[in-house]
Design an enzyme around this catalytic site. Structure first.
Site, PDB file in Angstrom:
ATOM      1  N   THR A   1      31.693  39.022  36.994  1.00 51.50           N
ATOM      2  CA  THR A   1      32.551  40.208  36.930  1.00 51.50           C
ATOM      3  C   THR A   1      32.553  40.913  38.275  1.00 51.50           C
ATOM      4  OG1 THR A   1      33.042  42.264  35.745  1.00 51.50           O
ATOM      5  CG2 THR A   1      30.724  41.776  36.112  1.00 51.50           C
TER       6      THR A   1
ATOM      7  N   ASN B   1      33.619  44.169  37.946  1.00 61.96           N
ATOM      8  CA  ASN B   1      33.622  45.524  37.384  1.00 61.96           C
ATOM      9  C   ASN B   1      32.217  46.130  37.535  1.00 61.96           C
ATOM     10  OD1 ASN B   1      33.188  47.612  35.388  1.00 61.96           O
ATOM     11  ND2 ASN B   1      35.117  47.005  34.452  1.00 61.96           N
TER      12      ASN B   1
ATOM     13  N   GLY C   1      30.901  48.951  36.599  1.00 59.82           N
ATOM     14  CA  GLY C   1      30.326  49.545  35.387  1.00 59.82           C
ATOM     15  C   GLY C   1      29.726  48.481  34.486  1.00 59.82           C
ATOM     16  N   LYS C   2      30.462  47.391  34.319  1.00 60.48           N
ATOM     17  CA  LYS C   2      30.017  46.277  33.485  1.00 60.48           C
ATOM     18  C   LYS C   2      28.759  45.639  34.070  1.00 60.48           C
ATOM     19  CE  LYS C   2      33.630  43.915  31.287  1.00 60.48           C
ATOM     20  NZ  LYS C   2      34.493  42.771  31.017  1.00 60.48           N
TER      21      LYS C   2
ATOM     22  N   ASP D   1      34.370  38.736  27.988  1.00 65.05           N
ATOM     23  CA  ASP D   1      35.660  39.399  27.878  1.00 65.05           C
ATOM     24  C   ASP D   1      35.470  40.455  26.799  1.00 65.05           C
ATOM     25  OD1 ASP D   1      38.206  39.936  28.717  1.00 65.05           O
ATOM     26  OD2 ASP D   1      39.162  38.606  27.290  1.00 65.05           O
TER      27      ASP D   1
ATOM     28  N   GLY E   1      35.839  52.821  31.715  1.00 66.41           N
ATOM     29  CA  GLY E   1      36.865  52.328  30.795  1.00 66.41           C
ATOM     30  C   GLY E   1      37.311  53.392  29.801  1.00 66.41           C
TER      31      GLY E   1
ATOM     32  N   HIS F   1      28.943  47.520  21.939  1.00 64.54           N
ATOM     33  CA  HIS F   1      29.380  46.144  21.686  1.00 64.54           C
ATOM     34  C   HIS F   1      28.703  45.185  22.658  1.00 64.54           C
ATOM     35  CE1 HIS F   1      31.753  48.173  24.668  1.00 64.54           C
ATOM     36  NE2 HIS F   1      32.452  47.116  25.014  1.00 64.54           N
ATOM     37  N   ARG F   2      28.620  45.584  23.944  1.00 68.02           N
ATOM     38  CA  ARG F   2      28.015  44.725  24.973  1.00 68.02           C
ATOM     39  C   ARG F   2      26.513  44.582  24.738  1.00 68.02           C
ATOM     40  NH1 ARG F   2      30.222  47.100  28.890  1.00 68.02           N
ATOM     41  NH2 ARG F   2      31.999  45.690  28.742  1.00 68.02           N
TER      42      ARG F   2
END
Length: 205
Positions: free
Chosen positions: A9, A11, A13-14, A71, A162, A189-190
């Site tokens: 990634t 991203n 934040g991710k 994803d 997000g 969720h992650r």
């Protein structure tokens, strides 16, 4: 056990969340920014799982290193599951009309979503994360995690990234963007998908 993994990634934040989730297991997390050669995989599939598998497999084969690819997105019941796989670029798709990009993508996505939800009573939504681990020499596996909640009528909070400022998780009175990283990782969720993935890996390795 694997000591090093590429999280596919860009991203920030991710990436930060993956580092927090995996550091306790002694796994060094590399990002695409750490890789000497640049290589990009297009997310052009119709499901979270297909996108994550494509990214994990192609990055692992290119860099010859175990890869974790994810994803993830937000599914809103009243919008027939949108933004879904288009969550990162929701502002720029035709569904619901394009949203001008004034400050950044996150803010444009939120503005568009709130515009489409004006006057809508059913605010139910869920975050979905599908995480795929792929070892180029050996095997691949995947897990999924969900976080259910509701969409607010305005953004609140400055943590996370997000859609966090407009999502109140079930059982909470605050948005995801008002939670500390530790609180968020417990229910996100992650967080759920990564913990399941680590459990599976521990059994296999």
């Amino acid at each position: 056990m694997i000591d090093k993994v590429l999280v596919a990634t860009t991203n920030k934040g991710k990436l930060k969340e993956f580092k927090q989730l995996l550091s306790k297991y002694g796994i060094q997390v590399l990002s695409l920014e750490d890789m000497p050669e640049k290589f990009e995989v297009e997310e052009d599939k119709e499901t979270f799982l297909e996108n994550a598998i494509k990214k994990a497999r192609e990055y692992a084969q290119f860099y010859k290193i175990p890869v974790i690819a994810e994803d993830a997105g937000l599914e809103v019941k009243a919008l027939n599951g949108y933004p879904g796989v288009y969550s990162a670029r929701f502002y720029d798709i035709e569904f619901g009309g394009k949203q001008p990009l004034e400050e950044n993508k996150d803010k444009a996505n939120i503005k568009k979503l709130l515009r489409l939800m004006e006057g809508v009573e059913d605010r139910e939504a869920r975050f979905v994360s599908v995480v795929v681990f792929y070892n180029p020499e050996d095997f691949g596996l995947w897990t999924e995690g969900y976080c259910y909640g509701k969409i607010t009528d305005k953004p609140i909070g400055d943590k996370g990234f997000g859609y966090d400022p407009i999502f109140v998780p079930e059982g909470y009175l605050v948005t995801m963007a008002q939670l500390t990283p530790e609180e968020k990782n417990k229910i996100s969720h992650r967080g759920k998908a990564v913990r399941k993935l680590v459990e599976k890996l521990q059994k296999l390795l």
